[in-house]
Write an enzyme that holds these catalytic residues in place. Sequence first.
Site, mmCIF file in Angstrom:
data_model
loop_
_atom_site.group_PDB
_atom_site.id
_atom_site.type_symbol
_atom_site.label_atom_id
_atom_site.label_comp_id
_atom_site.label_asym_id
_atom_site.label_seq_id
_atom_site.Cartn_x
_atom_site.Cartn_y
_atom_site.Cartn_z
ATOM 1 C CG ASP A 13 43.909 42.738 38.291
ATOM 2 O OD1 ASP A 13 42.955 43.538 38.297
ATOM 3 O OD2 ASP A 13 44.749 42.685 37.373
ATOM 4 C CD GLU A 14 40.870 40.976 34.998
ATOM 5 O OE1 GLU A 14 39.685 41.364 35.050
ATOM 6 O OE2 GLU A 14 41.606 41.162 34.022
ATOM 7 C CB ALA A 15 37.809 41.510 42.458
#
Length: 139
Positions: A13-15
Site C-alpha cells: 500500500d502507498e507504493a
Amino acid sequence: MTAHDRIDYLICDEACFYTVEQIEQLADLVDSHGVDVYAFGLASDFRSVMFPAAQRLFELADEVCRLQVEVLCWCGRPGQLNARIVGGAMARTGEQVVIGDTDDAPVRYQVLCRRHHRAGQLGEGTGMGAGTPEGGSAA
Ligand SMILES: [Zn+2]
C-alpha cells in the site's frame, strides 16, 4: 524473503512513497522468486506530476488498473487529482511529500477533477474560486 518459508504474494500500500529501488526490488520478487505483487497508491502528486515510484511501477507492471474513485470533485466529476492547499491557497510548487490533514489544517489536500485542478478552482465555500498560479508558500 529469507525469513519466511514461502511467500505467495505481497500487497504493497502507498507504493507511491516507495523508492524507485524498492519498486525494482518488487519486480525482482516477481521475476526471480515467483511472488505476485499487488501495489496500490496514488499515481500523481499535488502538481499532477507522477511520483517517481509510481512512474517506475507503471513502466514495470504487468497490469495497471485505475481504481474507481468514489470521491467526486465539487463539480460532480470524478476526482482524479489531489490539490495541496497551503494557507487556503492551492499550491503548485513545493516538496513532493508534505504531510497534510483535512479540514482546517495549515496544509490540507482536496480532490479535484482534472479541469478544476488545472484551473486552480477549489469550488464554492472555500473562498478560493480561482487559485493563483504559485498558490501560496509551499516551499
Ligand atoms: Zn471539478
